[in-house]
Design a protein around this motif. Structure first.
Motif, mmCIF file in Angstrom:
data_model
loop_
_atom_site.group_PDB
_atom_site.id
_atom_site.type_symbol
_atom_site.label_atom_id
_atom_site.label_comp_id
_atom_site.label_asym_id
_atom_site.label_seq_id
_atom_site.Cartn_x
_atom_site.Cartn_y
_atom_site.Cartn_z
ATOM 1 N N GLY B 10 0.736 -1.266 -0.304
ATOM 2 C CA GLY B 10 -0.421 -0.165 0.475
ATOM 3 C C GLY B 10 0.482 1.232 0.290
ATOM 4 O O GLY B 10 1.739 1.104 -1.071
ATOM 5 N N TYR B 11 0.716 1.963 1.032
ATOM 6 C CA TYR B 11 1.305 3.246 0.876
ATOM 7 C C TYR B 11 2.394 3.224 1.712
ATOM 8 O O TYR B 11 2.933 4.131 2.054
ATOM 9 C CB TYR B 11 0.374 4.579 1.314
ATOM 10 N N GLU B 12 2.776 2.539 3.006
ATOM 11 C CA GLU B 12 3.837 1.588 3.668
ATOM 12 C C GLU B 12 4.948 1.332 2.859
ATOM 13 O O GLU B 12 5.331 0.559 2.391
ATOM 14 C CB GLU B 12 2.504 1.187 4.425
ATOM 15 N N THR B 13 5.470 1.293 4.331
ATOM 16 C CA THR B 13 7.330 0.888 3.792
ATOM 17 C C THR B 13 7.576 -0.486 5.705
ATOM 18 O O THR B 13 7.203 0.192 6.131
ATOM 19 C CB THR B 13 8.223 2.012 3.625
ATOM 20 N N TYR B 14 8.331 -1.445 4.997
ATOM 21 C CA TYR B 14 8.404 -2.383 5.915
ATOM 22 C C TYR B 14 9.835 -2.464 5.526
ATOM 23 O O TYR B 14 10.306 -2.325 4.499
ATOM 24 C CB TYR B 14 7.343 -3.215 5.989
ATOM 25 N N ALA B 15 9.901 -3.924 6.598
ATOM 26 C CA ALA B 15 12.044 -4.235 5.902
ATOM 27 C C ALA B 15 11.976 -5.288 6.521
ATOM 28 O O ALA B 15 11.354 -5.564 7.724
ATOM 29 C CB ALA B 15 12.859 -3.242 6.125
ATOM 30 N N LEU B 16 12.646 -6.342 6.895
ATOM 31 C CA LEU B 16 12.774 -7.320 6.900
ATOM 32 C C LEU B 16 14.487 -7.347 6.405
ATOM 33 O O LEU B 16 15.173 -6.481 5.688
ATOM 34 C CB LEU B 16 12.558 -8.871 5.829
ATOM 35 N N GLU B 17 14.878 -8.151 7.799
ATOM 36 C CA GLU B 17 16.293 -8.322 8.281
ATOM 37 C C GLU B 17 16.653 -9.301 6.547
ATOM 38 O O GLU B 17 16.450 -10.203 6.115
ATOM 39 C CB GLU B 17 16.907 -9.655 8.594
ATOM 40 N N LEU B 124 9.477 -2.938 10.527
ATOM 41 C CA LEU B 124 11.061 -3.600 11.237
ATOM 42 C C LEU B 124 10.089 -5.400 10.802
ATOM 43 O O LEU B 124 9.118 -5.331 12.621
ATOM 44 C CB LEU B 124 12.052 -4.227 11.826
ATOM 45 N N PHE B 125 9.972 -5.964 10.719
ATOM 46 C CA PHE B 125 8.799 -6.916 10.506
ATOM 47 C C PHE B 125 9.782 -7.888 11.734
ATOM 48 O O PHE B 125 11.315 -8.808 11.290
ATOM 49 C CB PHE B 125 9.105 -8.201 9.506
#
Lengths: 609, 143
Positions: B10-17, B124-125
């Motif tokens: 969507g409009y959001e940003t997430y990240a994984l290692e 961050l997940f």
């Protein structure tokens, strides 16, 4: 080769020797003068002693040596007594515990007390809860769990339980209790008490003794707690023995495949279509052969279970004071290793049921295995008192599993299958009233987990026969492919009774339920689309139906299209997705398409909730 | 210093290692599977294995209509399982410190931290938590 590998080899070989010794001991029980048997026992103990000594496991070696001495005496006498057999069986159990210690990298337990003649080792039974599966079966079999619950009106439960513990201690040896005496003395006041009691007194008498305490509300003898384990998760350090003959076959096949590769490469270079065609044909043959041989590696015969079962029957007939003969037939039949492993506990459970509830004073339990096309059938039969369908009918009515109308019309055969229903068997009184049922749902679940089907057949006075239909191999199964709501899905062929196409005129309705005539029976029709919560499809004519059996009842499953049969290699879904009901795995077809395997049983269950 | 793979849903940003990621694949056909909870979009065939796909937009309750455009396949120890996202961005190196941390708790248990990366909020997940969440979701439709 490092020490770990040696240890692994030692454990495997020692376990094989122990298994053989158990088999021999059970055989000797019926023929105590069998010289060859005693000799073989002696050799087994001797081998274990030698191996353990060279691996520097002193306690194991000492116990094996002690056994060897003992057996040398028996050899001279030329016979072995029943008491000695029981003692030897206990010694073998202890050796298994020792192997468990070694396997788990623990220091070996001390065997002094056993050798000194104090054979009962209470800590062994407590310990075994944490043991591996094989050890658990031999050691947890010791003693009987008793669960006691006081009436709510009892004001001070702690002291009451202490009295009860004392009473139980008079009846036998208390191996463990939760809460323990210490906890109770310190004022711990739970509302229930769990005791593991080792006693020679039959369960029935213990029950009667306890019944004299009016403040006890519930007295039950629960089964061993089944350890929660995810389906088909195997311990990692399993090794397989492959005969050199089979290995040679595999090597030859690999050689042929290499030749085939060059043949194909050449044909491709030369644009030789004929040659290419031949090569691909050859390849198909080789791969099929290879597949067959590799599956062979996974196959083990049911013989590996025979020892365990004879032992169970032997122990149970002693403890119940019944005369029971075990007949094994078709033990040479081979099945996938994983299926055999999964079958072990259910078979023991069924044998136990037969002894507990089927056979009255003396009788025969026969376990028979045979092949029928690509299925293996295993039947556990006893010639005991059988199951009274009337009692099941009543019970099912009480439990609300059937409504009064259903109870009127249901066939006896279908009634019997109900004892596997979880709601049916959790009630403890079942073992009193219907004579069977405790834990049958567990058996059924285990059988279905490997794609099998369980059928029960019994009549009062005519014994009970429980038949398991198992697939030969886990990984590759034959499926019926169907199309539904735009997706292709597969149903294990073992689940399919027949496929038919009917015209819409043949559909009748009874209330809300659509029904269809099939071989003089009126079957309910269920829509797969509806079960999968897919939107309603177009009007079908003719209507494709898959006749399948659920909980012993036939139903007609409506699909969009019948596609056909084929063999597929089934993958389980990774955890936790394997928990999802309705889907038992999937397969990737040659074109990359994924086809999921429908688990109709759980899908139906879900529907009902 | 952590290497993160940022992605948008969507409009959001997430990240994984990055160490948790096996591969990013795109334009895969997702096969829906019977009986799955809605956040499981289906499964893809990934190097001969059946890999379930989580619809992150649905899980996070965000609008998205581009499922299947980018799938992040997690390492085998995580199932394997694939996460369906909208866009995957270039790997970033981040020092997680109080200075970058905006918030160290969220209402979603599987979002571990929210960090401020060059003015952008990145969630961050926590994959262990996500696994637990999935387990309970699967058990729900199971039980």
């Amino acid at each position: 080769m490092d020490m770990d590998n040696f240890r692994e080899m030692f454990l495997t070989e020692a376990a094989e020797h122990l298994q053989l010794m158990v088999d021999l001991l059970v055989q000797l029980d019926s023929d105590p003068q069998d010289q060859d048997g005693i000799d073989a026992l002696f050799r087994g103990a001797h081998s274990i002693k030698g191996m353990a000594a060279s691996m520097e496991y002193p306690e194991t070696a000492r116990l094996a040596h002690h056994l060897e001495d003992h057996l040398a005496d028996c050899r001279q006498l030329g016979q072995i007594s029943g008491v000695e057999i029981d003692w030897l069986l206990e010694a073998v159990d202890l050796l298994e515990l020792l192997l468990g210690d070694i396997r788990n990298g623990r220091p070996e337990r001390n065997v002094d007390s056993f050798i000194a003649g104090i054979s009962k080792q209470p800590e062994a039974a407590v310990d075994c809860v944490a043991e591996t599966k094989t050890v658990e079966l031999t050691a947890c079999g010791r003693g009987q769990l008793i669960q006691l619950q006081l009436q709510e009106s009892v004001a001070i439960p702690g002291p009451r339980f202490l009295v009860l513990l004392k009473k139980l201690a008079d009846l036998g040896t208390i191996l463990e209790s939760t809460p323990s005496t210490e906890d109770l003395l310190q004022g711990d006041a739970p509302n229930q008490l769990l005791v593991r009691l080792e006693s020679d007194i039959p369960q029935q008498q213990i029950y009667q003794q306890l019944q004299q305490y009016s403040e006890l509300q519930v007295i039950t003898f629960p089964d061993e707690p089944v350890e929660e384990k995810s389906p088909l998760k195997r311990s990692p350090d399993k090794s397989v023995r492959v005969s050199t003959e089979l290995l040679d076959h595999l090597i030859n096949l690999t050689g042929e495949l290499i030749t085939n590769r060059y043949q194909l490469q050449n044909a491709l270079k030369e644009d030789n279509w004929q040659e290419l065609d031949d090569g691909v044909g050859q390849l198909a043959r080789l791969v099929k052969n290879l597949h067959h041989q590799v599956l062979q590696v996974r196959m083990v015969s049911l013989e590996s279970l025979a020892g365990r079962l004879s032992r169970t029957v032997h122990d149970l007939s002693r403890s119940h004071d019944k005369e029971i003969q075990l007949k094994l037939e078709g033990a040479e039949i081979e099945l996938d290793r994983a299926i055999v492993e999964e079958l072990t506990d259910p078979l023991i459970h069924m044998v136990r049921n037969a002894v507990d509830h089927g056979i009255e004073q003396s009788g025969v339990i026969s376990i028979k295995a045979w092949r029928e096309r690509d299925q293996v059938l295993v039947q556990v039969a006893d010639d005991g008192r059988g199951i009274d369908p009337e009692k099941i009918r009543q019970r099912a009515l009480e439990k609300g599993l059937l409504n009064p109308a259903q109870a009127q019309t249901i066939r006896n055969y279908d009634l019997l299958q109900l004892i596997c229903h979880p709601g049916f068997s959790t009630a403890e009184e079942v073992s009193e009233t219907s004579g069977r049922g405790v834990g049958m749902d567990v058996v059924k679940t285990a059988v279905e987990r490997v794609g099998g089907v369980l059928l029960i057949d019994s009549a009062p006075g005519e014994g009970t026969r429980i038949t398991l239909k198992m697939p030969l191999s886990l990984a590759i199964i034959r499926v019926l492919m169907v199309e539904c709501a735009g997706s292709r899905m597969a149903i294990p062929i073992t689940r399919v009774v027949q496929t038919v196409e009917i015209s819409p005129e043949e559909v009748q309705s009874s209330g809300k339920q659509l029904m269809v005539h099939y071989q003089n029976e009126l079957l309910p029709m269920l829509s797969l689309r509806k079960m999968l919560k897919a939107p309603k499809g177009a009007h079908l004519d003719p209507i494709p139906l898959v006749i399948t059996e659920v909980l012993g009842r036939k139903v007609g499953l409506v699909v969009d299209q019948l596609v056909g049969q084929r063999e597929v290699f089934v993958q389980r879904l990774p955890s936790p997705f394997d928990q999802i009901r309705g889907c038992s795995g999937g397969t990737i077809l040659g074109d990359g398409q994924i086809v999921f395997l429908l688990d109709l049983q759980t899908l139906f269950d879900r529907q009902r909730v | 210093m952590k290497q993160l793979l940022p992605f948008t849903v969507g409009y959001e940003t997430y990240a994984l290692e990055l160490v948790e990621v096996q591969e990013v694949v795109e334009n895969q056909k997702i096969y829906p599977f019977p009986g799955s909870p809605t956040i499981v979009a289906g499964a893809i065939s990934f190097h001969g294995r059946i890999v379930p796909v989580i619809d992150l937009a649905l899980l996070l309750d965000l609008p998205s209509g581009t499922l299947g455009q980018r799938l992040i396949v997690l390492v085998n120890q995580r199932g394997p399982v694939a996460l369906g996202v909208d866009q995957v961005q270039a790997v970033i190196n981040v020092e997680i410190s109080p200075a970058t941390q905006v918030q160290n708790y969220t209402e979603r248990s599987y979002i571990n931290d929210i960090i401020n990366w060059r003015g952008k909020m990145v969630g961050l997940f926590d994959l262990d938590r996500l696994q637990l969440e999935l387990e309970s979701l699967c058990a729900q439709v199971g039980g």
